[in-house]
Write a protein that holds these residues in place. Structure first.
Motif, short mmCIF file in Angstrom:
data_model
loop_
_atom_site.label_atom_id
_atom_site.label_comp_id
_atom_site.label_asym_id
_atom_site.label_seq_id
_atom_site.Cartn_x
_atom_site.Cartn_y
_atom_site.Cartn_z
N ARG A 1 1.09 -1.60 -0.04
CA ARG A 1 -0.37 -0.11 0.34
C ARG A 1 0.96 0.99 0.34
NH1 ARG A 1 -2.34 -1.99 4.75
NH2 ARG A 1 -0.85 -1.89 5.64
N THR A 2 2.26 1.21 0.30
CA THR A 2 2.81 2.37 0.50
C THR A 2 4.30 1.97 0.04
OG1 THR A 2 3.94 1.08 2.62
CG2 THR A 2 1.78 2.87 2.22
N GLY A 3 4.50 0.41 -0.36
CA GLY A 3 5.85 0.21 -1.54
C GLY A 3 6.87 0.71 -0.41
N THR B 1 3.22 -4.91 -7.00
CA THR B 1 1.95 -4.75 -7.74
C THR B 1 0.75 -4.90 -7.92
OG1 THR B 1 4.47 -3.15 -9.11
CG2 THR B 1 2.13 -3.47 -10.91
N PHE B 2 1.37 -6.14 -8.52
CA PHE B 2 -0.49 -7.55 -8.37
C PHE B 2 -0.83 -6.61 -6.91
CE2 PHE B 2 2.40 -10.17 -10.31
CZ PHE B 2 2.58 -9.77 -11.96
N ALA B 3 -0.74 -7.31 -5.96
CA ALA B 3 -1.40 -6.38 -4.48
C ALA B 3 -2.05 -5.39 -4.54
CB ALA B 3 0.17 -7.10 -3.39
N ASN B 4 -0.99 -4.55 -5.19
CA ASN B 4 -1.43 -2.82 -5.50
C ASN B 4 -2.45 -2.71 -6.40
OD1 ASN B 4 -1.78 -0.53 -3.77
ND2 ASN B 4 -0.38 0.07 -5.46
N HIS B 5 -2.93 -3.82 -6.81
CA HIS B 5 -4.58 -3.89 -8.16
C HIS B 5 -3.82 -3.32 -9.19
CE1 HIS B 5 -6.22 -4.86 -4.90
NE2 HIS B 5 -6.71 -3.77 -4.09
N GLY B 6 -2.75 -3.28 -10.19
CA GLY B 6 -1.66 -2.51 -10.55
C GLY B 6 -1.46 -1.51 -10.71
N HIS B 7 -1.24 -0.87 -9.61
CA HIS B 7 -0.43 -0.09 -9.91
C HIS B 7 1.04 -0.09 -9.42
CE1 HIS B 7 -4.01 3.56 -9.90
NE2 HIS B 7 -4.07 2.48 -9.47
N LEU C 1 5.08 4.94 -4.94
CA LEU C 1 3.91 4.30 -5.71
C LEU C 1 3.88 4.92 -6.88
CD1 LEU C 1 0.87 4.34 -2.83
CD2 LEU C 1 2.65 2.14 -3.45
N GLY C 2 3.38 4.44 -8.27
CA GLY C 2 3.51 4.93 -9.41
C GLY C 2 2.19 4.49 -10.23
N GLY C 3 1.81 4.97 -11.23
CA GLY C 3 0.61 5.18 -12.03
C GLY C 3 0.24 3.15 -12.32
N GLN C 4 -1.32 3.72 -13.36
CA GLN C 4 -1.57 2.14 -13.70
C GLN C 4 -0.54 1.37 -14.66
OE1 GLN C 4 -4.97 1.80 -12.20
NE2 GLN C 4 -4.37 -0.65 -11.84
N VAL C 5 0.06 0.44 -14.18
CA VAL C 5 1.14 -0.52 -15.57
C VAL C 5 0.60 -1.75 -16.29
CG1 VAL C 5 3.11 0.44 -14.24
CG2 VAL C 5 2.59 -1.68 -14.04
N ILE C 6 -0.74 -2.37 -15.38
CA ILE C 6 -1.72 -2.86 -15.72
C ILE C 6 -2.83 -2.79 -14.79
CG2 ILE C 6 0.15 -4.92 -15.95
CD1 ILE C 6 -0.94 -6.07 -13.57
#
Length: 782
Positions: free
Chosen positions: A390-392, A543-549, A572-577
């Motif tokens: 959730r925070t990276g 990134t999987f756990a963070n819903h693609g972000h 945390l970055g943008g939506q990659v998937i």
């Protein structure tokens, strides 16, 4: 009228007719100012009157005169300051996330030596590396300095070339700030130093103040750190390596360098020696006989024992990367700006989670290793990283048994294969790109593939020359993607990679956080044959756990120097998937835990208490590495075990470690890595469920008997699988048709896959059997 006619007319008393003139057009209307035509441009004569060559040349020479006068004023104004590089060295302070002190990096490792104590040819290696014209130049590179000033003013950052004198001035009198003022001071002081100091004294100052990595300042400390000898005993080969190091100390340190880093420092070493031959300082024949002088293993700095050194090194590396990105420093400059420069760095590391991770590794693995009884036990290295998706933030890290005993951080090393922990990336690429099989079937959790071991991979009818075996050459026949993930069926994901397109698979891996630079997009990569670190794998799964972000694992919470904070990038970055893709992968990976290769160590662990878990095991070729990367809704942890010969750093098999005797005696991802993961995770997380936006995968499908039943797989790869075709014509249309929820009906239930050990939480007994016997293989998987 011609001239003859005019003459005859005059003679006859008549005047010649006047020549006709062309009518002149009416003048164009002028604008009210009278400057020129209304609505038009000013006459060119006015522009020429304003911008004459004399005025242009006058302005140019006036500007040059101002620059000269300004530089003269600066030269007279700036004095050579009191130089004391050692006085500017201050201990960095590193803190846990709660503010308690983790470590101080101790006393600066520096010892000044007279130039006469350094062999003459070794001195020349530094001149050949940095500034071949050193002995006859004015001490400054005006072109390089001008380029550096322009880059600084334009925001490009990295400065141009500089001489040994300029670098010495920067190290001894100034700092590493990239500002116009500092660069101008460097130029002036360098000119003055050249006038007042001999070349030998400048060279001595340079090699005694430079940072060489491994916490070593100066050539004497560097000689001890890399070759365990005094500077006066250095050979030309060794001196050339130390000179090459100055360009990027950490990147070029042989003990921790990546393959690319080793290649670059070897090229730099050759460059130094070739320059010496070119300048006539080294005979060509002697140069040709020289071989690269591999450095000795490093020793940890005082006060950084246990896990402290690994945490400090990662914090330094990430801070250096920030300075390079934000201030345009080179790597060498960034390291000089961080190490022993009085920083206060607060880490994201949670004290309780850090202690829990260290305890889990000890109880589940290292307490069972005995290198006196088994040589292979001395080759087992563990690395682990735990990230809050959730925070990276990196909340815990395990880099090795002890920073003093193993300098190389196992949590960040990228030289081992992640094996089948890469398979979820292939599935993510298929789902996110709406890929289909070559017969047009949409790829999802229920899509059926041929799970025959050593089945040749085909691309629209043509074989691609790749036919990987499944673990123990097990044939699965027709098998759904969900079940293939549970059992880590190599033949399925090799074909899926080609169906999706390996370029798209590797592109997805890069977007998820894997460093894919230089990697080939070939089918063999479907088995995770590239290099990756636990930090990278933790970031991908986060990134999987963070819903693609996008999640980029970050260890630094805050950093400040002399009261000046440095901005910390958002992990945390943008939506990659897409969210649906990420959540579907998570859903599928719950099946690996509940019904697949991680079932014994994780799903059946008595500490689980109903906690929902997703994850994937991996065991590389020849059992040189074993992995488990898994996650709960609030914590992602990647655990890797690596076989490493401590003397040669060669990759070796881990088979037989801890006394495993059950055939084939392998350490698998579902064994010790999964046990470590479970002992740690279930002790620090609260029970929670995934919030999934998907209708696919094991996490959302009801348990039901599949409509087709594959037969028990055979271990003879040459035989044709006897599984019957599915009775449903379109099994991929309904998520409920995945057979992953009924373990007793899957092809994995063979006698060899029955666990023979006690639960993973039970201490080791006299029966040294791998607790995860189901997770075995030809090294090409699980």
């Amino acid at each position: 009228m011609g001239r003859a006619e005019e003459r005859r007319a005059r003679q006859g008393g008549h005047r010649a007719a006047p020549r006709r003139r062309r009518p002149t057009p009416d003048p164009a209307p002028t604008d009210p100012t009278g400057i020129g035509p209304a609505g038009g441009k000013p006459p060119r004569r006015l522009i020429r009157r304003i911008f004459t060559w004399k005025k242009i040349l006058g302005t140019f020479f006036g500007f040059c005169l101002l620059l000269v006068l300004g530089f003269i004023g600066l030269y007279l104004y700036v004095d050579i300051p009191e130089g004391n590089a050692a006085a500017r060295q201050q201990s960095n302070v590193y803190k846990f996330s709660d503010g308690t002190v983790l470590a101080r990096d101790g006393k600066t490792n520096r010892e000044i030596v007279d130039l006469s104590k350094v062999p003459r040819k070794v001195q020349l290696t530094f001149v050949a590396a940095e500034n071949k014209s050193f002995y006859h130049d004015p001490g400054v590179d005006l072109k390089g300095t001008a380029r550096g000033l322009i880059n600084t003013l334009s925001g490009k950052g990295k400065q141009g070339g500089s001489t040994i004198t300029q670098q010495y001035v920067k190290n001894y009198y100034l700092d590493q700030d990239q500002t116009v003022t500092r660069k101008l001071k460097e130029l002036v002081i360098s000119l003055k130093v050249e006038r007042e100091t001999s070349k030998d004294d400048i060279l001595a100052g340079y090699i005694n103040t430079s940072y060489y990595g491994r916490g070593a300042y100066g050539i004497q400390a560097a000689a001890q750190a890399y070759y365990h000898i005094d500077a006066q005993k250095l050979s030309v080969r060794q001196g050339a390596y130390l000179a090459a190091l100055l360009q990027a100390p950490s990147q070029y340190d042989w003990a921790v360098a990546t393959p690319a880093g080793k290649r670059l420092v070897t090229e730099r070493w050759n460059y130094v020696l070739d320059n010496m031959v070119e300048e006539g300082w080294l005979p060509k024949a002697k140069r040709a006989a020289m071989h690269f002088p591999r450095p000795k293993e490093p020793k940890g700095a005082p006060g950084l024992g246990g896990q402290k050194g690994y945490l400090v090194e990662l914090a330094n590396q990430q801070l250096e990367q920030q300075l390079m990105a934000q201030q345009g420093l080179t790597q060498s400059q960034a390291e000089n700006a961080v190490v022993h420069k009085g920083w206060t760095i607060t880490l994201n590391v949670d004290r309780k989670k850090q202690a829990a991770l260290e305890r889990a590794v000890k109880t589940q693995l290292t307490s069972r290793l005995d290198k006196k009884k088994r040589k292979v036990d001395g080759a087992i290295q563990a690395g682990a990283v735990s990230v809050d998706p959730r925070t990276g933030r990196i909340v815990a890290l395990y880099g090795g048994k002890n920073y003093y005993e193993h300098y190389f951080d196992n949590a960040t090393r990228r030289d081992y294969q992640p094996a089948s922990t890469f398979k979820p990336v292939i599935l993510a690429a298929a789902l996110d790109g709406a890929a289909t099989t070559q017969d047009g079937t949409r790829i999802n959790a229920d899509t059926l593939y041929d799970g025959t071991s050593r089945r040749p991979v085909v691309d629209h009818g043509s074989r691609v020359g790749f036919a990987p075996p499944n673990e123990d050459d097990v044939n699965y026949g027709k098998i759904a993607v969900q079940q293939a993930m549970n059992k880590s069926v190599n033949s399925v994901f090799a074909q899926m990679g080609v169906d999706v397109g390996m370029d798209k698979v590797m592109n997805t891996a890069g977007r998820l956080g894997m460093d894919t630079k230089g990697m080939q997009a070939v089918p063999a990569q479907t088995l995770g044959s590239m290099g990756a670190s636990p930090v990278e794998m933790a970031g991908i799964y986060a990134t999987f756990a963070n819903h693609g972000h996008k999640v980029t694992p970050t260890v630094i919470k805050a950093a400040e120097n002399r009261g000046r904070p440095v901005p910390v990038p958002d992990p945390l970055g943008g939506q990659v998937i897409s969210r649906t893709t990420a959540d579907t992968v998570t859903s599928v990976l719950t099946g690996v835990v509940d019904d697949g290769t991680a079932k014994t160590s994780v799903a059946d662990n008595p500490l689980r208490d109903g906690q929902q878990v997703a994850g994937k095991t991996g065991t590389s070729d020849e059992n040189k590495s074993a992995w488990f990367t898994g996650y709960t809704p609030d914590l992602v942890t990647s655990v890797g075990l690596f076989g490493e010969d401590l003397k040669t750093q060669a990759h070796v098999s881990m088979t037989g470690a801890t006394g495993l005797i059950a055939p084939p005696g392998r350490i698998n991802g579902g064994g010790y890595p999964a046990q470590i993961w479970a002992a740690y995770t279930f002790g620090v997380t609260d029970k929670a469920s995934f919030d999934l936006d998907t209708v696919q995968g094991a996490a959302v499908e009801p348990t039901r008997t599949p409509t087709w039943t594959p037969t028990t797989p055979t271990r003879t790869p040459s035989r044709t699988p006897s599984s019957a075709p599915p009775t449903s014509p379109t099994p991929s249309k309904s998520p409920s048709r995945t057979p992953s929820q009924t373990p007793s009906q899957t092809p994995s239930e063979t006698p060899s896959q029955t666990p023979t050990s006690r639960p993973p939480t039970t201490p080791a007994t006299e029966d040294p059997v791998d607790p995860a016997a189901p997770d075995t293989g030809l090294g090409l998987e699980r």
